[in-house]
Write a protein that holds these residues in place. Structure first.
Motif, mmCIF file in Angstrom:
data_model
loop_
_atom_site.group_PDB
_atom_site.id
_atom_site.type_symbol
_atom_site.label_atom_id
_atom_site.label_comp_id
_atom_site.label_asym_id
_atom_site.label_seq_id
_atom_site.Cartn_x
_atom_site.Cartn_y
_atom_site.Cartn_z
ATOM 1 N N UNK B 297 0.845 -1.200 0.000
ATOM 2 C CA UNK B 297 0.000 0.000 0.000
ATOM 3 C C UNK B 297 0.880 1.250 0.000
ATOM 4 N N UNK B 298 1.849 1.304 0.919
ATOM 5 C CA UNK B 298 2.753 2.474 0.976
ATOM 6 C C UNK B 298 3.505 2.637 -0.337
ATOM 7 N N UNK B 299 3.907 1.521 -0.889
ATOM 8 C CA UNK B 299 4.721 1.526 -2.103
ATOM 9 C C UNK B 299 4.002 2.166 -3.278
ATOM 10 N N UNK B 300 2.672 2.074 -3.294
ATOM 11 C CA UNK B 300 1.994 2.491 -4.526
ATOM 12 C C UNK B 300 0.897 3.530 -4.328
ATOM 13 N N UNK B 301 0.748 4.062 -3.115
ATOM 14 C CA UNK B 301 -0.350 5.016 -2.946
ATOM 15 C C UNK B 301 0.093 6.446 -3.222
ATOM 16 N N UNK B 302 -0.771 7.166 -3.911
ATOM 17 C CA UNK B 302 -0.538 8.584 -4.201
ATOM 18 C C UNK B 302 -1.887 9.256 -4.299
ATOM 19 N N UNK B 303 -1.862 10.578 -4.472
ATOM 20 C CA UNK B 303 -3.101 11.335 -4.530
ATOM 21 C C UNK B 303 -3.087 12.294 -5.717
ATOM 22 N N UNK B 304 -4.174 12.322 -6.437
ATOM 23 C CA UNK B 304 -4.319 13.334 -7.483
ATOM 24 C C UNK B 304 -4.983 14.523 -6.818
ATOM 25 N N UNK B 305 -4.202 15.600 -6.634
ATOM 26 C CA UNK B 305 -4.654 16.691 -5.776
ATOM 27 C C UNK B 305 -5.276 17.849 -6.533
ATOM 28 N N UNK B 306 -5.348 17.731 -7.835
ATOM 29 C CA UNK B 306 -5.920 18.834 -8.611
ATOM 30 C C UNK B 306 -6.463 18.263 -9.907
ATOM 31 N N UNK B 307 -7.209 19.052 -10.613
ATOM 32 C CA UNK B 307 -7.524 18.614 -11.974
ATOM 33 C C UNK B 307 -7.691 19.813 -12.894
#
Lengths: 307, 307
Positions: B297-307
């Motif tokens: 989970x840590x290895x692959x989690x990210x966030x799309x914070x804008x669009x």
């Protein structure tokens, strides 16, 4: 406050299994600044071209809001020129021509208006030139990202190590990480490189994505699998530009933002290879980029449903 | 309801830069069933060994709840034996010895108690044997997963294509996907292969993770970067076993569960390479596995914070 990108602005002639181009505008600073421009509107370049570089070539960058005050134009000289031919697998290429031209005596002059630099991208150039840019900034930027390559490891490793000491983020590919560290395992390689100066290491793996190392943490960014890779030229520089452009926009440097930045960089790089040269990069818009970012979410999201 | 795994149960002698073993218990069905046993408690194997295979060797499996009624023991014959030596990079190896022995005339007998099979893993064997197993089940399982390799593509492609037609999920590596489809791009390769029978295709990329293709959807599972890979033997089979074991536990086959299953398989595979042979696989527990899943989970989690 601004983002400065130093690197080549050049002419490329490219041949791939899909076709070939005449001289078109290329260079690391071109790709990186175009990519960054989609996320950050105070992107400035430091580079040098000859008088064969036309007004409309410069307009390519200015139309995207890139500040070109730091782009030196050398009268009576010619721009850096690279020509290459990709093999059928697109993973390897032959360099046909490299003409350094103006690059041979490049002295990176920093305009006074660039002294507000907070984010600095040192594109692949000699380690001395990269170091000179850091020295010529009155105030150390908040974040310095360095891109380099095996060529400098082969011929001037000591110089490169001096420059690496000064930066926050190093971006290299997997074989370069092995060469720089003398370790085959990328985890061991990263642990060594993180003692050489950089607090963050990005290992680029092309079609296999990229890894980010920081302290004992690792992030793995996938690459978007593509049916057609039309022209891989500039994909790495586009990645780096998208990466630092996103960070400059967010304004806070930490591991989480860095992870997201890898995805933003990867998304821009996935566009870059869809057409020849900078063509695809020139025609993007926020909606198209947002949709691509969502593809990265689908591509990598899963759930741990038990423990 | 049960999960049946068919494949080799064998002796291996392995040499890596870290050391070497005498004959130890190996084989695809061994690795896969041990991996599956951590997620699903009705895992049964179909395989054949000689009388050199000891009671304590069989106990390795039975202690993990693996049903060995379908393990034939041929008196007066010897078990399949493989010996190999890994190179320093651990990505390539030389096969030193291959003795088929009991495998040469393997007739996969399905015990009556196995007819409740809902999940079927066809480990790498001749395409005919794999097909025979499907034919001998009174009811088609809910999910059939097939693993195969370039060897069968080289010498009996037609037979392999016949068997591939009958399955739901195909697992092969990237070069095998290219060989099977005649396409270099993995996206194009996948699109072709998904017209050959399987509704899901898993392309294994070793240290670069795995890709799952289904209709027009793609999922990219990262591999956990490891400081030391001690012995890669069985990692692919462990991945497959963890994958189908998780799906059997969840009990519903869809793209989302399949994505999660790839992560569960990858987590188990990341343990497998930490010690010689099955050693690490034999000593796991739920807490250790849950912690490893969180690393993914840590290895692959990210966030799309804008669009």
């Amino acid at each position: 406050m601004s983002l400065i990108i130093i690197g080549t602005v050049a002419f490329d002639a490219i041949e791939t299994p899909f076709g070939k181009t005449d001289k078109i505008v290329g260079g690391a600073a071109t790709y990186a600044s175009l990519a960054a421009s989609y996320f950050y509107n105070k992107t400035k370049i430091v580079a040098v071209v000859g008088d064969d570089f036309k007004k409309e070539d410069i307009a390519l960058l200015e139309n995207h809001g890139v500040d070109t005050e730091g782009l030196q134009i050398k009268e009576g000289e010619k721009s850096f020129f690279w020509s290459g031919k990709y093999h059928n697998d697109m993973n390897s290429r032959d360099t046909l021509v490299t003409e350094l031209n103006v690059l041979e005596h490049f002295d990176p002059i920093i305009p006074e208006s660039y002294q507000d630099c907070e984010y600095l991208m040192l594109g692949n150039l000699t380690p001395q030139i990269q170091r000179t840019v850091i020295e010529r900034l009155n105030k150390r930027p908040k974040l310095i990202v360095l891109d380099t390559m095996n060529f400098w490891m082969d011929i001037m490793m000591d110089d490169l190590l001096e420059t690496i000491k000064l930066v926050d983020v190093l971006t290299i590919n997997d074989s370069e990480a092995r060469q720089l560290s003398g370790e085959y395992s990328l985890v061991k390689a990263a642990n060594k490189i993180l003692t050489m100066g950089p607090k963050y290491l990005i290992i680029k793996k092309g079609e296999h994505g990229a890894l980010l190392f920081h302290e004992d943490k690792i992030f793995s960014a996938p690459a978007l699998p593509l049916a057609d890779v039309f022209d891989p030229t500039g994909a790495g520089d586009t990645f780096a530009g998208g990466f630092i452009g996103y960070l400059a926009q967010v304004g806070t440097v930490n591991f989480n933002n860095m992870k997201n930045a890898l995805i933003y960089g990867s998304a821009l790089a996935s566009f870059c290879v869809e057409k020849f040269g900078t063509e695809r990069l020139l025609e993007l818009d926020k909606t198209t980029i947002a949709a691509r970012l969502q593809q990265f979410v689908s591509l990598s999201s899963f759930e741990i449903t038990q423990d």
